[in-house]
Design a protein around this motif. Structure first.
Motif, short mmCIF file in Angstrom:
data_model
loop_
_atom_site.label_atom_id
_atom_site.label_comp_id
_atom_site.label_asym_id
_atom_site.label_seq_id
_atom_site.Cartn_x
_atom_site.Cartn_y
_atom_site.Cartn_z
N TYR A 329 0.84 -1.21 0.00
CA TYR A 329 0.00 0.00 0.00
C TYR A 329 0.88 1.26 0.00
CZ TYR A 329 -2.96 3.68 1.94
OH TYR A 329 -3.61 4.86 2.15
N SER A 345 -1.47 1.60 -12.13
CA SER A 345 -2.51 0.78 -12.75
C SER A 345 -1.91 -0.51 -13.30
CB SER A 345 -3.20 1.56 -13.87
OG SER A 345 -3.86 2.69 -13.37
N ILE A 348 -1.02 -2.78 -10.40
CA ILE A 348 -2.21 -3.41 -9.79
C ILE A 348 -2.72 -4.56 -10.67
CG2 ILE A 348 -4.64 -3.02 -9.22
CD1 ILE A 348 -3.81 -0.23 -8.21
N VAL A 369 -7.10 -2.00 -3.73
CA VAL A 369 -7.56 -0.98 -4.68
C VAL A 369 -8.49 0.00 -3.97
CG1 VAL A 369 -8.92 -0.60 -6.77
CG2 VAL A 369 -7.28 -2.49 -6.68
N GLN A 370 -9.32 -0.51 -3.09
CA GLN A 370 -10.22 0.36 -2.33
C GLN A 370 -9.43 1.35 -1.48
OE1 GLN A 370 -12.58 -1.66 0.60
NE2 GLN A 370 -14.17 -0.09 0.63
N CYS A 373 -7.93 4.02 -3.66
CA CYS A 373 -8.98 4.97 -4.09
C CYS A 373 -9.18 6.08 -3.06
CB CYS A 373 -10.30 4.23 -4.30
SG CYS A 373 -10.47 3.52 -5.94
N LEU A 386 -9.78 4.73 -11.60
CA LEU A 386 -10.43 3.47 -11.99
C LEU A 386 -10.45 3.31 -13.51
CD1 LEU A 386 -13.41 3.42 -9.45
CD2 LEU A 386 -11.34 2.03 -9.41
N LEU A 389 -7.17 2.11 -14.56
CA LEU A 389 -7.03 0.69 -14.20
C LEU A 389 -7.72 -0.21 -15.23
CD1 LEU A 389 -6.05 -1.42 -12.14
CD2 LEU A 389 -8.18 -1.05 -10.87
#
Length: 443
Positions: A329, A345, A348, A369-370, A373, A386, A389
């Motif tokens: 993270y 992106s 991930i 991912v959350q 964000c 997003l 991504l």
């Protein structure tokens, strides 16, 4: 002959009572207390210990007695008194004992023989620890390594036998010797070993050169540092101390280079696989040691600069997954705050691919991912992230498909298999991601 019947009680009184003269009254007998053997010895020979029992023995006889003891028994025997410690130190300083107990063969193929030899050197560590207990740290190390530095297998650039056991034995010995020493003493040990082995100039020549130029020296530095200083410690903090000591003298870029030398993947021929990290995706076992080292340093060291840009992106993703949520993270957020949306992106997408390949739960990737964000303050910024991504999913899928339709047949199969895994991982990730939003109360 007349037999005198004497009871055991009267015998006891006769033994404990002083002998009375013919004109000495029992009422005026001087009082005598029982004495221990050491008190009797002191009263007989005076306070000097120069006339102790072992001083009266010929040195040949004393050597025979000490020669009957095992290394562990000798270490216990040496703790009984200061005099006996000096006897034991003189005994283990002899060339005969050194040849018998220290100089051994370190090129043993059998696993049981290897473990027995390492255990023997752990016992030697305990012996030298106890025999030098009263000496200052510097004097202890000088006395000990004056014997051990004579062994070629313990020194750098002296033994060229693959799978030599010398460094592992030295590591077991050192671990036992300094167990329980404070941090200041351990700093002195590190500095002493650096001077003894000349390891810092040798490391400097390697970390300031292009990776792979000094292949033999890279592997030798790796083996010495891992087997002598790092691997013997099961305690996380102690291992962290030695790793920081190894990295501290160098700037950040050189630290990253040294970390790869110490913990990077090893090729079957025994060299560090620098180029393999760039050319192809490696299994998680090849990156596990490096991930553990990064986690070890997480509390004290910045991970920035450890992962060079030319690496294969799947290797970067796999290393981040192995390092766990916090480091992964932190790494992604630092790039997100710098506006590098396309780079994170792609990372991930490959993290999701690695989760599918290596069997990690997809919920972990969804939560990651959350969390990323939440770094973005406004809804348009979150949507842009997003969108990047999703575009990267499409772009990566297209790249794999184009690579799979031409080229080497064996490579095509591997690429097509990765393409199928990517499609499966994408479906699984999006199902979990949508389910997370459907469970929200406002939905």
């Amino acid at each position: 002959m007349v037999k005198v019947k004497t009871s055991s009680r009267s015998l006891g009184r006769c033994w404990l009572s002083p002998r009375r003269g013919p004109y000495q009254s029992s009422h005026h007998a001087p009082e005598r207390r029982m004495q221990t053997r050491s008190q009797i010895s002191l009263s007989t020979h005076g306070s000097s210990t120069s006339h102790s029992f072992f001083h009266r023995l010929p040195s040949e006889v004393l050597d025979i007695i000490l020669g009957k003891l095992t290394v562990l028994e000798l270490s216990v025997f040496g703790m009984t008194s200061k005099d006996i410690t000096s006897y034991v130190v003189d005994y283990i300083s002899s060339q005969k004992w050194t040849n018998k107990e220290i100089t051994q063969s370190f090129h043993q193929p059998a696993y049981q023989d290897q473990q027995a030899t390492i255990s023997h050197y752990r016992a030697l560590g305990l012996l030298f620890k106890r025999c030098t207990l009263l000496l200052p740290t510097k004097e202890r190390l000088k006395f000990i390594f004056s014997r051990f530095s004579q062994i070629p297998c313990f020194m750098l650039e002296h033994c060229f036998v693959q799978d030599c056991l010398g460094f592992a034995c030295l590591g077991g010995f050192l671990q036992t010797l300094i167990a329980g020493w404070d941090e200041l003493e351990c700093h002195r040990v590190f500095n002493f070993l650096c001077d003894l082995t000349n390891i810092l100039p040798k490391t400097e020549a390697i970390v300031h050169s292009k990776p792979g130029i000094y292949r033999f020296q890279e592997v030798e530095i790796r083996l010495f540092c891992r087997k002598v200083l790092l691997d013997p410690w099961s305690n996380r903090l102690e291992c962290q101390f030695w790793l920081i000591e190894l990295l501290k003298p160098w700037p950040m870029v050189s630290q990253a280079h040294l970390l790869l030398i110490l913990f990077g993947p090893l090729l079957p021929e025994g060299t560090v696989g620098f180029q393999e990290l760039v050319d192809r995706a490696l299994p998680h076992a090849a990156l596990w040691d490096l991930a553990r080292a990064l986690l070890l340093l997480l509390a004290n060291w910045r991970s920035k600069g450890v992962i060079p840009p030319p690496w294969h992106v799947e290797n970067v993703a796999r290393l981040l997954v192995l390092c766990g949520s916090h480091l992964c993270y932190t790494f992604l957020v630092s790039k997100a705050l710098n506006g590098r949306l396309q780079e994170i992106s792609k990372l991930i997408v490959y993290i999701i691919l690695v989760c599918e390949k290596d069997g990690y739960h997809m919920n972990w990737a969804v939560k990651l991912v959350q969390q990323v964000c939440k770094v973005f303050n406004s809804d348009p910024e979150k949507f842009l992230f997003l969108q990047n991504l999703e575009n990267m999913f499409a772009e990566t899928t297209r790249d794999f498909f184009e690579s799979s339709v031409g080229g080497n047949l064996e490579d095509d199969r591997e690429i097509f298999q990765t393409l199928c895994i990517l499609l499966d991982s994408s479906a699984r990730f999006h199902a979990k991601f949508l389910h997370m939003f459907l469970r929200r109360p406002e939905m």
